[in-house]
Design a protein around this motif. Structure first.
Motif, PDB file in Angstrom:
ATOM      1  N   UNK A   1       0.808  -1.221   0.000  1.00  0.00           N
ATOM      2  CA  UNK A   1       0.000   0.000   0.000  1.00  0.00           C
ATOM      3  C   UNK A   1       0.842   1.272   0.000  1.00  0.00           C
ATOM      4  N   UNK A   2       2.127   1.166   0.342  1.00  0.00           N
ATOM      5  CA  UNK A   2       2.951   2.369   0.413  1.00  0.00           C
ATOM      6  C   UNK A   2       3.540   2.776  -0.937  1.00  0.00           C
ATOM      7  N   UNK A   3       3.138   2.104  -2.001  1.00  0.00           N
ATOM      8  CA  UNK A   3       3.616   2.494  -3.327  1.00  0.00           C
ATOM      9  C   UNK A   3       2.864   3.748  -3.757  1.00  0.00           C
ATOM     10  N   UNK A   4       3.496   4.861  -3.421  1.00  0.00           N
ATOM     11  CA  UNK A   4       2.952   6.178  -3.748  1.00  0.00           C
ATOM     12  C   UNK A   4       4.097   7.048  -4.235  1.00  0.00           C
ATOM     13  N   UNK A   5       3.764   8.085  -4.938  1.00  0.00           N
ATOM     14  CA  UNK A   5       4.768   8.975  -5.516  1.00  0.00           C
ATOM     15  C   UNK A   5       5.714   9.542  -4.454  1.00  0.00           C
ATOM     16  N   UNK A   6       5.188   9.849  -3.274  1.00  0.00           N
ATOM     17  CA  UNK A   6       6.015  10.456  -2.222  1.00  0.00           C
ATOM     18  C   UNK A   6       7.045   9.487  -1.638  1.00  0.00           C
ATOM     19  N   UNK A   7       6.878   8.190  -1.847  1.00  0.00           N
ATOM     20  CA  UNK A   7       7.794   7.198  -1.283  1.00  0.00           C
ATOM     21  C   UNK A   7       8.827   6.679  -2.288  1.00  0.00           C
ATOM     22  N   UNK A   8       8.759   7.159  -3.522  1.00  0.00           N
ATOM     23  CA  UNK A   8       9.673   6.647  -4.549  1.00  0.00           C
ATOM     24  C   UNK A   8      11.055   7.283  -4.383  1.00  0.00           C
ATOM     25  N   UNK A   9      12.059   6.527  -4.651  1.00  0.00           N
ATOM     26  CA  UNK A   9      13.441   6.974  -4.564  1.00  0.00           C
ATOM     27  C   UNK A   9      13.828   7.519  -5.934  1.00  0.00           C
ATOM     28  N   UNK A  10      13.974   8.809  -6.043  1.00  0.00           N
ATOM     29  CA  UNK A  10      14.255   9.459  -7.326  1.00  0.00           C
ATOM     30  C   UNK A  10      15.754   9.400  -7.600  1.00  0.00           C
ATOM     31  N   UNK A  11      16.103   9.054  -8.828  1.00  0.00           N
ATOM     32  CA  UNK A  11      17.509   9.054  -9.229  1.00  0.00           C
ATOM     33  C   UNK A  11      18.064   7.670  -9.492  1.00  0.00           C
ATOM     34  N   UNK A  12      17.300   6.637  -9.214  1.00  0.00           N
ATOM     35  CA  UNK A  12      17.753   5.274  -9.475  1.00  0.00           C
ATOM     36  C   UNK A  12      17.264   4.821 -10.855  1.00  0.00           C
ATOM     37  N   UNK A  13      17.957   3.847 -11.404  1.00  0.00           N
ATOM     38  CA  UNK A  13      17.578   3.303 -12.706  1.00  0.00           C
ATOM     39  C   UNK A  13      16.227   2.590 -12.620  1.00  0.00           C
ATOM     40  N   UNK A  14      15.985   1.904 -11.516  1.00  0.00           N
ATOM     41  CA  UNK A  14      14.735   1.188 -11.302  1.00  0.00           C
ATOM     42  C   UNK A  14      13.879   1.960 -10.318  1.00  0.00           C
ATOM     43  N   UNK A  15      12.607   1.671 -10.325  1.00  0.00           N
ATOM     44  CA  UNK A  15      11.723   2.300  -9.344  1.00  0.00           C
ATOM     45  C   UNK A  15      11.867   1.568  -8.020  1.00  0.00           C
ATOM     46  N   UNK A  16      12.191   2.340  -6.996  1.00  0.00           N
ATOM     47  CA  UNK A  16      12.336   1.794  -5.646  1.00  0.00           C
ATOM     48  C   UNK A  16      11.514   2.669  -4.721  1.00  0.00           C
ATOM     49  N   UNK A  17      10.692   2.013  -3.919  1.00  0.00           N
ATOM     50  CA  UNK A  17       9.893   2.722  -2.930  1.00  0.00           C
ATOM     51  C   UNK A  17      10.425   2.358  -1.547  1.00  0.00           C
ATOM     52  N   UNK A  18      10.641   3.366  -0.717  1.00  0.00           N
ATOM     53  CA  UNK A  18      11.048   3.163   0.669  1.00  0.00           C
ATOM     54  C   UNK A  18       9.989   3.793   1.565  1.00  0.00           C
ATOM     55  N   UNK A  19       9.615   3.058   2.588  1.00  0.00           N
ATOM     56  CA  UNK A  19       8.601   3.537   3.523  1.00  0.00           C
ATOM     57  C   UNK A  19       9.151   3.382   4.939  1.00  0.00           C
ATOM     58  N   UNK A  20       9.050   4.446   5.708  1.00  0.00           N
ATOM     59  CA  UNK A  20       9.613   4.474   7.056  1.00  0.00           C
ATOM     60  C   UNK A  20       8.509   4.582   8.090  1.00  0.00           C
ATOM     61  N   UNK A  21       8.645   3.788   9.143  1.00  0.00           N
ATOM     62  CA  UNK A  21       7.733   3.835  10.277  1.00  0.00           C
ATOM     63  C   UNK A  21       8.588   4.118  11.509  1.00  0.00           C
TER      64      UNK A  21
END
Length: 132
Positions: free
Chosen positions: A40-60
């Motif tokens: 569920x955390x796959x949102x634009x605000x969680x994407x890691x910009x600058x990588x070749x692949x799309x990576x989402x990081x979510x912090x709690x």
């Protein structure tokens, strides 16, 4: 910080056991395939910009510790980010910031090491936010 060191040693032992890069990539692919859910955390605000692949990081942030979840559109990178987040997750922000990683430096090429460094820098930067 000893938690991070022991986790890193465990991960590195797995990779040294695999020996050849082809086996390491097969292992990362296997890990990435096991994570087949669409979080569920796959949102634009969680994407890691600058990588070749799309990576989402979510912090709690809970009980003064940071928990990290990750996902990628690439199965191989998904496995790699899983290991990185496993290494740093469930730790105090100060431990994450102060830890000088050697994680997988001898295992991957410089290009992959740059990606790992990019992910870890984001984790450290976010950890600094929780100190304030």
């Amino acid at each position: 910080m000893n938690y991070i060191i022991s986790r890193e040693e465990n991960i590195l032992n797995i990779f040294y056991t695999l020996k050849k890069n082809k086996n390491i990539y097969k292992y990362l692919y296997y890990l990435g395939k096991k994570i087949s859910y669409y979080p569920l955390f796959i949102k634009k605000k969680n994407i890691l910009i600058g990588c070749q692949y799309k990576i989402w990081l979510y912090f709690i942030y809970k009980n003064q510790k940071i928990y990290i979840l990750s996902y990628s559109d690439s199965i191989l990178i998904r496995g790699l980010t899983f290991l990185i987040t496993k290494l740093y997750s469930n730790n105090l922000p100060i431990n994450i910031i102060n830890y000088k990683y050697s994680f997988l430096k001898p295992v991957f090429s410089n290009k992959r090491n740059q990606a790992i460094k990019f992910i870890i820098n984001r984790i450290r930067y976010t950890s600094m936010k929780y100190l304030i």
